[in-house]
Each structure stands twice: as C-alpha cells, then as structure tokens.
Enzyme design. Structure first.
Site, PDB file in Angstrom:
ATOM      1  N   MET A 184       8.176  23.069  40.885  1.00 39.06           N
ATOM      2  CA  MET A 184       7.292  21.882  41.336  1.00 39.06           C
ATOM      3  C   MET A 184       8.114  20.691  41.930  1.00 39.06           C
ATOM      4  SD  MET A 184       5.231  21.160  37.630  1.00 39.06           S
ATOM      5  CE  MET A 184       4.516  22.415  36.706  1.00 39.06           C
ATOM      6  N   ILE A 226       9.027  22.988  35.535  1.00 39.54           N
ATOM      7  CA  ILE A 226       9.164  22.051  36.602  1.00 39.54           C
ATOM      8  C   ILE A 226       9.940  22.064  37.635  1.00 39.54           C
ATOM      9  CG2 ILE A 226       8.006  20.069  34.931  1.00 39.54           C
ATOM     10  CD1 ILE A 226      10.864  18.765  34.904  1.00 39.54           C
ATOM     11  N   TYR A 240       6.243  12.975  38.516  1.00 46.50           N
ATOM     12  CA  TYR A 240       7.199  12.500  37.461  1.00 46.50           C
ATOM     13  C   TYR A 240       8.572  12.329  38.405  1.00 46.50           C
ATOM     14  CZ  TYR A 240       3.884  13.887  34.098  1.00 46.50           C
ATOM     15  OH  TYR A 240       2.689  13.913  33.124  1.00 46.50           O
ATOM     16  N   ALA A 272       0.533  18.957  39.408  1.00 43.49           N
ATOM     17  CA  ALA A 272      -0.820  18.948  39.735  1.00 43.49           C
ATOM     18  C   ALA A 272      -1.342  17.518  40.058  1.00 43.49           C
ATOM     19  CB  ALA A 272      -1.910  19.314  38.470  1.00 43.49           C
ATOM     20  N   TYR A 332      -0.218  14.721  38.708  1.00 44.76           N
ATOM     21  CA  TYR A 332       0.927  13.774  38.525  1.00 44.76           C
ATOM     22  C   TYR A 332       2.071  13.673  39.279  1.00 44.76           C
ATOM     23  CZ  TYR A 332      -0.333  10.049  34.869  1.00 44.76           C
ATOM     24  OH  TYR A 332      -0.768   9.225  34.354  1.00 44.76           O
ATOM     25  N   ALA A 366      -1.325  19.897  28.243  1.00 48.30           N
ATOM     26  CA  ALA A 366      -0.509  20.707  28.908  1.00 48.30           C
ATOM     27  C   ALA A 366       1.103  20.337  28.642  1.00 48.30           C
ATOM     28  CB  ALA A 366      -0.694  20.553  30.550  1.00 48.30           C
ATOM     29  N   ASP A 382       4.080  20.794  30.599  1.00 46.21           N
ATOM     30  CA  ASP A 382       4.449  20.842  32.016  1.00 46.21           C
ATOM     31  C   ASP A 382       5.670  21.496  32.081  1.00 46.21           C
ATOM     32  OD1 ASP A 382       2.258  19.630  32.647  1.00 46.21           O
ATOM     33  OD2 ASP A 382       2.936  17.916  33.711  1.00 46.21           O
TER      34      ASP A 382
HETATM   35  N1  ABN Z   1      -0.475  18.768  34.223  1.00 48.27           N
HETATM   36  C1  ABN Z   1      -0.975  20.133  33.978  1.00 48.27           C
HETATM   37  C2  ABN Z   1      -0.707  21.125  35.376  1.00 48.27           C
HETATM   38  C3  ABN Z   1       0.540  21.119  35.443  1.00 48.27           C
HETATM   39  C4  ABN Z   1       0.646  22.215  36.721  1.00 48.27           C
HETATM   40  C5  ABN Z   1      -0.423  23.034  37.122  1.00 48.27           C
HETATM   41  C6  ABN Z   1      -1.657  22.490  36.608  1.00 48.27           C
HETATM   42  C7  ABN Z   1      -1.860  21.765  35.585  1.00 48.27           C
HETATM   43 CU    CU Z   2      -0.574   8.910  32.361  1.00 48.12          CU
END
Ligand code: ABN
Ligand code: CU
Length: 650
Positions: free
Chosen positions: A312, A309, A389, A385, A387, A301, A303
C-alpha cells in the site's frame, strides 16, 4: 532497494544480510517454490520477505563470515496457508509447512478480483437496480476482512465482506455516497459471492465531498514561496541501506507486512558504536469501529496483519510529500502471482530544522549560547483504502528517537436517513455519517541498550505524605520498580503520575554510576471501548495494555499473532506472555500500543487534516552529559558570545 539522488549503492553495501530482498531474489524464490511444490495457476504468494538473520548470525557476518540469504514465503494453495523457506544462494527449498486453520492476509489482487466478482453478481445488481443504480462499474465494493464474524456454515472459508459506495465518475469523492445496508460476503478462494445482504431503505446520499484542487473553488493566493535549500547537500550519507547522519547509524529495511523497518539503530559515542534498538517497526494496526448496526458491526480491520502495508506504500513526490534536500529509496514489493513490483520513491529521508535545541543566557555575564536543533526524518506513506497513514521516525542530536504517525485521508462513512443524527458517528454532510472509531498502532522495539542484556523498570512520580520526612508537604520523588517478568511488564500509561518505562543495561554504568538507559515516554493514548468478552477484543488482546515486554523469541513478531485474519482470538502477546518469562538481564522486546481516538468532526470532511500521534525513546543516563553540547552555533550567526565581549542579543 535502490537510492535515488546523489548516493548509489556499492557492491559491499549490496551484500549486507539485512538488506530486503531484491526483485531478482523474489523471482528466484518464486521459481524455487513453483518448481518444488508444483504450484498451480491459482496459487497466491501472499508475502515473500527476507528471512532475517538472528543476532548471532549478524555477529558472524560482522566478523567476516558470509551468511546465507534466505526468503520466507507465505503461500496460498489448495485452500490452505503454507509457510516456506527458500535458500537463495543455491536455490533450494529449505522447508514447507502447512499451517492448519490459518487464514493468510488478503492480497491486493484478491481485493481487486473480489470487487469484480461482486459487481458481476446478479443479486448485487438487482439490489443496485432497486436503488436506481444501473452502473455497477461505478460502485466501489471494498474487500474488508471479517474478523471472527463468519456466518454459520461459512467457517473454514477464506472470507471478505464488502461495504459499498457509489460515484458517478472517478472525479467524485469515493466515500461520499455509501449504499447503506448493501453488503456482499465473498469466498476469496473461489471468488464466489456467498450472499448479498440488502437490509436498508436509507437513500444513497446526494453527491458531496469534492476535495481535488480543481473542484474546491478559488484557491488562496497569498502564500509566498518557502524554500528549503541546502546548497552543500544534506549532511547525511546513504551507503546501500545504511544511513549515517551525525552520530547516528542505522539500516533501512522494508517488509510486505510492516512496510518501513529500521535495523540496528546506534549512536557513535566514546569512540564506539553504541547500539540502542536492534529492530523497530510498526508491527500491527487495528481500527475498531463502533457501529453495531446490521452488517456494519463487522467494520474492524488489521491493516498490517490482515493486509500488509508494504504494497500500500505510496510513491512520494518531491515538494509535496517531503520538502527539502531529499533522498529517496525505492522498495520492491510483489503481486500475488509472485511478480516483483518496484515502488519508486517509497521511503523519504531528509533533515529538518527543528527550532531550538538548547539555550542559556547568563545575564550577569551578558552571555548567550543558543543552538538550533536539526532532526533526521525517515518516512513512508501508505493508503489503506480510505485512510492515509504517514509513518515518521525522527532522530535528534540530543540522542532522542521519536516516531509519529500522521493520519489523514477520508473518514469511513455510512448513510443515514435525511434529518437523522447518527448515534455511532457524526454527521459530516447531509445524510452522511463518519463512524466512531479508534486506530491502535503497536510498535515493536527489539531493544539493545548498549548490548542485548537489558532490564526494564516502570518509573512514576509520587508525592510524599506529610510527616517527619516531609513536614512542609513539598516533597515528591520518582519511584522505579523493576518489571522482572512478562506479566509484571503489562502496563497502562499513567499521565497523572508521569509514568514512563526505562530500559537499562545492568552491565554498563554511566559517569554517575547508574546503568546506562533509554526511556520510553508515551504520548497521547486511550483504551479500546469494545466490550470485554466481545469477539473483536478477543482478537485484539494486545490493545488492552499499552506496554508489553517479552523475552526475544524469533517467532514472536506480531502482537495479534502471525495470522489475525479470521482468527478467533487470544494469539500473540496474551498467549506468549502466559509463560511469564524472566525479563532480568534479558534480550528483550518492548511492544508499545497507542490509540488515536476518533470521533469525527465536520472539519474532517471531505478529506481529513492530519491528526498526529506517537511517542519517544529518550536517553536517560545513556550519555554522561548533554550529548548535543558539541553542536556548533550556526555558521555566520551571532547567537553566541563570550563574557568579555561579543554582541549576542539574548
Ligand atoms: N482499512 C481497511 C482496509 C484496508 C485495505 C483495504 C480495504 C480495507
Ligand atoms: Cu480516524
């Protein structure tokens, strides 16, 4: 963007042409687009962003000329991706262009609607029932981008695929119980579930992975309070979006795609404002995963390029995300209907004590001089999702600029048969594998070292062969090679030869006669393991080199191209640099790619302690001496003494 805390924006500050769009400007842009393009209910506003003025426009503004405010929008309508420019001052549609073959980034609204569509699908429900799951509403189906892996017949559609996890309640770890082999493919334009794959007999792992404070047993009770107090307030000022800290000046920006952006980073020196970086941002982030199993091979992916981002971005909490005398900025994002969404406390700014700045004890004079380092920190945290950052930019009193990402959150999981050890991941809990992966960040640095005409050199150190010049074999020297064109500037790190890259201004000399310069010093890094010729690597050409340098061009903004979603590959840096433009005395952009390599540890479960990665830009002859000589000793502390007396200890 608004500042919370003691500073407020004033009318003058409001007017700066680099300020991100306000909520009213987003609404105006949407109204113009709806009116002029007769957009239907189903149209989606993927990204609405300030159309940033070019450098010469900014110079005109600095000279007192007003310059128009414009919004750039990416709009999905009628199954196609369109780009528009809206004049905000007079509410005009300046341009509208359909981009053939482009798939715009996936919006958060589509992400939510996709999950609803998958949960409602009878084939999906039947597959859940086979596994004894009768609560589809407790299944998380994430809309992941598909890369170049569309099935025959699906080409041209706007697609997502959905890895799935089950949890009994929202209090459970969302990633602890993967439903292995169950993947839906969805057309995001129509929200039609095209197919449901149900290929695995691996059981859903047992409940695991609690990490919340009230779930993990007794909390340690031996931490005494640690308070950061600045009784007179912080030593920085925020005026509108401009930040002034010590001799540093810069402007804060924010885009839906890149999140936090820094503009016009400059240092006040020799009675003038000396520019260093015109614009700095995280321009891409791709996470390739290394599991070739059915369905999972697609896990890959972008991101930033495939989602963006900005939306997010977390609302940060005092004392938790940031500690000390904090100033926050709110940012304005928007949903796919074009409604502005304010993210409170999205950007955090503060000062940190950073230990030693410099010291020398002159033992013969019995004289010690010590200075403490203070750094300015600007940060934002996103949740992509599973992770988190956390992006940091640090400014130091010695002229160094540093950036760092702290990676945390929950590792991406798959399920394996009880007792099995995964080949392409690590067991973190019974039946639960954390997949091998890498996180590649690409920071775009539109450089301006004391002006826009810059050169770039590769510098490494080499030992001199033993011979007449080096009879005793001790000699080593730094060797600088000018990178005169975009192909020459495609470089890898070389830590064993201490490689760095120097950006200099040939028109300005320092006190020893060298061109003034900053150098980019790499930190930890790695290369991808995806195979040459693979679809994933074709799309991510920019990760095959750590450094790229290009001649500035307004449309060259993202290293995997404008629209990496479902792209076949080759776009962005690999394409632009085929022109091999000259980099001599050029308005140049550095692109530094750095990878965090992640073979998970059991300690990364159930939530991962922060891993760090970054790099720095350090003055390399930009100043005429240590620029931090004028930092005073901390008041009230005897950490300096004169040779003739004084009582400092060494
Ligand atoms: N890490 C991939 C991802 C990001 C945002 C939403 C779904 C999946
Ligand atoms: Cu990692």
């Amino acid at each position: 963007m608004a500042v919370t805390g003691s500073t407020t924006r004033n009318d003058l500050a409001l007017a700066h042409p680099l300020d991100p769009l306000t909520a009213e400007e987003i609404e105006r842009a949407v109204a113009v687009l709806r009116e002029h393009r007769n957009l239907g209910e189903r149209a989606r506003f993927v990204q609405i962003v300030l159309r940033e003025p070019e450098k010469d426009d900014l110079a005109r503004f600095e000279a007192g000329e007003p310059i128009p405010r414009e919004a750039a929008a990416v709009v999905l309508d009628g199954g196609a991706t369109h780009e528009a420019v809206v004049g905000l001052d007079r509410a005009t549609l300046e341009s509208w262009e359909t981009i053939p073959g482009a798939q715009a980034a996936i919006t958060l609204d589509e992400y939510v609607e996709c999950e609803q569509a998958v949960r409602a699908d009878p084939r999906f429900r039947a597959a859940l029932a086979e596994r004894g799951i009768d609560q589809p509403e407790n299944v998380m189906a994430e809309a992941w981008t598909l890369g170049a892996h569309a099935e025959p017949g699906d080409e041209g559609r706007r697609l997502a695929w959905t890895p799935c996890w089950f949890r009994e309640s929202l209090a459970d770890n969302a990633y602890a119980r993967p439903i292995e082999g169950l993947f839906a493919t969805v057309d995001l334009d129509t929200m039609e579930v095209l197919r449901v794959e149900n290929t695995s007999d691996v059981p859903v792992p047992p409940p695991a992975g609690a990490y919340r404070h009230d779930q993990v047993g007794p909390l340690r009770d031996d931490l005494k309070p640690l308070e950061v107090v600045q009784p007179e307030g912080p030593s920085f000022e925020v005026v509108g979006n401009e930040v002034r800290w010590q001799k540093w000046r810069f402007r804060v920006g924010f885009t839906p795609r890149e999140g936090l952006v820094l503009h016009t980073i400059a240092y006040h020196d020799q009675d003038r404002r000396r520019p260093i970086v015109h614009r700095a941002s995280y321009a891409e982030l791709v996470i390739p995963y290394g599991d070739p199993s059915p369905g999972r091979f697609r896990t890959n992916a972008y991101d930033i390029g495939e989602y963006g981002i900005g939306p997010m971005t977390n609302s940060l909490e005092l004392g938790c995300d940031c500690l000390g005398e904090i100033r926050y900025m709110d940012v304005v994002s928007h949903d796919s209907k074009g409604a502005p969404v304010t993210i409170r406390n999205a950007i955090c700014m503060h000062e940190e004590d950073f230990g030693l700045l410099w010291k020398h004890y002159d033992w013969q004079a019995d004289d010690s001089e010590v200075r403490r380092s203070r750094r300015f920190v600007i940060s934002s945290i996103i949740t992509a999702a599973n992770y988190e950052y956390a992006f940091y930019w640090y400014l130091y009193q010695d002229g160094t600029i540093e950036t760092e990402v702290k990676l945390t959150g929950i590792v991406l999981t798959s399920a394996v048969h009880p007792g099995e050890r995964p080949e392409y991941g690590r067991l973190v809990s019974p039946g639960l594998s954390a997949l091998n992966h890498q996180h590649f960040f690409c920071v775009r640095l539109d450089m301006a070292v004391d002006g826009y005409a810059n050169d770039v050199h590769e510098v490494h150190t080499e030992g001199v062969p033993v011979g007449p010049e080096n009879p005793r074999g001790n000699a080593f020297r730094a060797v600088a090679t000018q990178l005169r064109s975009e192909r020459e500037a495609q470089q890898l790190i070389d830590p064993l030869r201490a490689r760095f890259w120097r950006v200099s201004n040939p028109e300005r000399r320092n006190s020893v006669g060298d061109p003034v310069a900053y150098k980019l010093i790499p930190g930890a890094n790695v290369l991808p393991f995806a195979a040459a010729g693979s679809k994933d690597l074709a799309r991510a050409g920019f990760v095959t080199k750590h450094l790229w340098a290009t001649r500035y061009a307004p449309r060259e903004r993202y290293p995997a191209g404008e629209y990496p979603n479902q792209h076949a590959g080759g776009a962005g840096l690999p394409e632009w640099t085929q022109a091999d433009r000259s980099l001599e005395s050029a308005d140049l952009v550095l692109w530094y790619t750095f990878g965090s390599h992640h073979i998970a540890r059991v300690e990364d479960w159930p939530v991962m302690p922060v891993a760090r990665i970054g790099f720095s830009l350090m003055p390399d002859g930009f100043f005429d001496r240590n620029p931090a000589l004028d930092v005073p000793p901390p008041p009230g502390h005897a950490c300096h003494s004169s040779p003739n007396g004084g009582g400092a200890s060494r």
